[in-house]
Design a protein around this motif. Structure first.
Motif, mmCIF file in Angstrom:
data_model
loop_
_atom_site.group_PDB
_atom_site.id
_atom_site.type_symbol
_atom_site.label_atom_id
_atom_site.label_comp_id
_atom_site.label_asym_id
_atom_site.label_seq_id
_atom_site.Cartn_x
_atom_site.Cartn_y
_atom_site.Cartn_z
ATOM 1 N N GLY A 23 78.858 -14.574 -29.440
ATOM 2 C CA GLY A 23 79.160 -13.893 -30.687
ATOM 3 C C GLY A 23 78.923 -14.726 -31.922
ATOM 4 O O GLY A 23 79.062 -14.223 -33.043
ATOM 5 N N GLU A 24 78.589 -16.001 -31.775
ATOM 6 C CA GLU A 24 78.350 -16.847 -32.941
ATOM 7 C C GLU A 24 77.136 -16.377 -33.736
ATOM 8 O O GLU A 24 77.120 -16.434 -34.958
ATOM 9 C CB GLU A 24 78.108 -18.298 -32.506
ATOM 10 C CG GLU A 24 79.354 -19.028 -32.080
ATOM 11 C CD GLU A 24 79.025 -20.438 -31.626
ATOM 12 O OE1 GLU A 24 77.845 -20.823 -31.645
ATOM 13 O OE2 GLU A 24 79.952 -21.156 -31.261
ATOM 14 N N GLY A 25 76.102 -15.983 -33.033
ATOM 15 C CA GLY A 25 74.915 -15.495 -33.698
ATOM 16 C C GLY A 25 73.901 -16.547 -34.073
ATOM 17 O O GLY A 25 72.860 -16.218 -34.638
ATOM 18 N N SER A 26 74.164 -17.806 -33.777
ATOM 19 C CA SER A 26 73.207 -18.852 -34.150
ATOM 20 C C SER A 26 72.060 -18.914 -33.151
ATOM 21 O O SER A 26 72.208 -18.583 -31.980
ATOM 22 C CB SER A 26 73.901 -20.213 -34.225
ATOM 23 O OG SER A 26 74.463 -20.568 -32.985
ATOM 24 N N ALA A 27 70.906 -19.340 -33.644
ATOM 25 C CA ALA A 27 69.747 -19.581 -32.788
ATOM 26 C C ALA A 27 69.730 -21.051 -32.409
ATOM 27 O O ALA A 27 69.962 -21.916 -33.250
ATOM 28 C CB ALA A 27 68.471 -19.206 -33.525
#
Length: 289
Positions: free
Chosen positions: A223-227
Motif C-alpha cells: 500500500g505504500e505505492g513507491s516504485a
C-alpha cells in the motif's frame, strides 16, 4: 542469522528498509567526523533525520557483513568531481567485491548490500509532475520510445508508470557508478507494464550493462505505492540468481541504543588476510570541498 554465499554463485543481496524517524538519538555515535559535519549542515530537521537514518543504517548493514563495529566501517564518500565528502559511499578495494547502495523517497529509506555492482532506487509517484508531451520533463528523462509508451497510458496511470521507469533507470545508473552524469534518456528500460529489463544503452556501456540484472522489488509494506528497483551483477552461466532478501532496518536501528556499538558482530564477508586495523579509519580522512 547472517547470510552466507550460495554455492556456485554470489552471496545474497540484503535490502534493509527503514524510515527517517527510526534512528534513535544514539545513532549519531556511529557516524564519522565528515558525516557528522555534513549532518550539522542540514538546516531543516526532516532532511537531517533522513541522512542520519540512512547513513547509520548503511554502517550497521555493512558492519554486520564485515564483522566490524558500525562506527569503524571505513566508508569513503569523496566526490570524484570536487573532492568533497558527499560522493557515493564506498569501501576500500581491500574489502573485495562487497558494495552498497542507498536510496530514499518520502518516508522510506533503503540500503542494499551485496557483491559486485549494485544500484538501489526508490521513487514515490508524484501526481504533480508535468508528464504532458510539451512539458519538457519527458524529453529530459525518457527516451522517445519510453515517452511514447507512457503517453499511451491514461493520465491517472502516468505518475506511477513514470516512477517505475525512473527507479529502474536510476538503479542501473547507480550500479554503473555514473549517476546522472549520463543523460537518463540515453538509457532505455522496459515500460512499467513489462518486467524490468535494460533495453538499450550507449555503445560504450554495452559491456558494463551486459553484466547487470535489473529487477523490481516488492513493497516492504503493501500500500505504500513507491516504485523500487535493484540493479546488480548478473549471475554466472549456470549459477542461481542471487536472492534479494528484505530486511527490517527499523529493528536494526532500534537496537543501537540497547547494544554497545564498539562490539563487532560476527563477520560474514571480509577480504582474506585483512584485519580492521589494516584500513585507515574514516576519522583520519581529510575533509574536502
Amino acid at each position: 542469522m547472517n547470510p552466507k554465499p550460495a554455492p556456485g554463485g554470489p552471496g545474497p543481496i540484503e535490502v534493509w528498509w527503514a524510515a527517517p524517524g527510526d534512528a534513535p538519538p544514539g545513532a549519531s555515535a556511529l557516524l564519522a567526523r565528515d558525516e557528522l559535519e555534513r549532518l550539522d549542515r542540514y538546516r531543516r530537521p526532516e532532511p537531517a533525520r533522513r541522512y542520519l537514518a540512512g547513513r547509520a543504517l548503511l554502517r550497521l548493514a555493512l558492519g554486520r557483513r564485515l564483522g566490524l563495529p558500525p562506527a569503524e566501517v571505513p566508508l569513503d564518500s569523496t566526490c570524484p568531481d570536487c573532492g568533497g565528502p558527499h560522493g557515493r559511499p564506498r569501501l576500500p578495494a581491500a574489502f573485495g567485491p562487497l558494495t552498497a547502495s542507498v536510496s530514499h523517497a518520502g518516508d522510506r529509506i533503503g540500503v542494499a548490500v551485496g557483491d559486485g555492482p549494485l544500484g538501489l532506487d526508490v521513487v514515490e509517484p508524484d501526481p504533480g509532475l508535468d508528464l504532458s508531451p510539451d512539458g519538457g520533463l519527458l524529453g529530459r528523462a525518457l527516451a522517445p520510445v519510453e515517452a511514447e509508451s507512457l503517453l499511451a497510458l491514461p493520465r491517472s496511470a502516468r505518475p506511477g508508470a513514470f516512477a517505475t521507469v525512473w527507479a529502474r533507470k536510476e538503479a542501473v545508473l547507480k550500479a554503473l557508478g555514473l549517476g546522472l552524469s549520463l543523460p537518463p534518456w540515453r538509457l532505455v528500460v522496459a515500460p512499467a507494464d513489462e518486467p524490468a529489463e535494460i533495453r538499450s544503452v550507449p555503445p560504450q556501456l554495452e559491456a558494463s550493462t551486459g553484466q547487470l540484472t535489473l529487477r523490481d522489488l516488492p513493497e516492504a509494506h503493501p500500500g505504500e505505492g513507491s516504485a523500487r528497483a535493484l540493479a546488480h551483477r548478473a549471475r554466472p552461466p549456470g549459477a542461481p540468481l542471487p536472492g534479494a532478501l528484505p530486511r527490517d532496518g527499523a529493528a536494526l536501528l532500534a537496537a543501537v541504543d540497547r547494544t554497545n556499538p564498539a562490539s563487532p558482530p560476527q563477520a560474514t564477508h571480509r577480504a582474506p588476510g585483512l584485519h580492521p586495523s589494516d584500513v585507515d579509519s574514516p576519522q583520519d580522512a581529510p575533509i574536502g570541498c
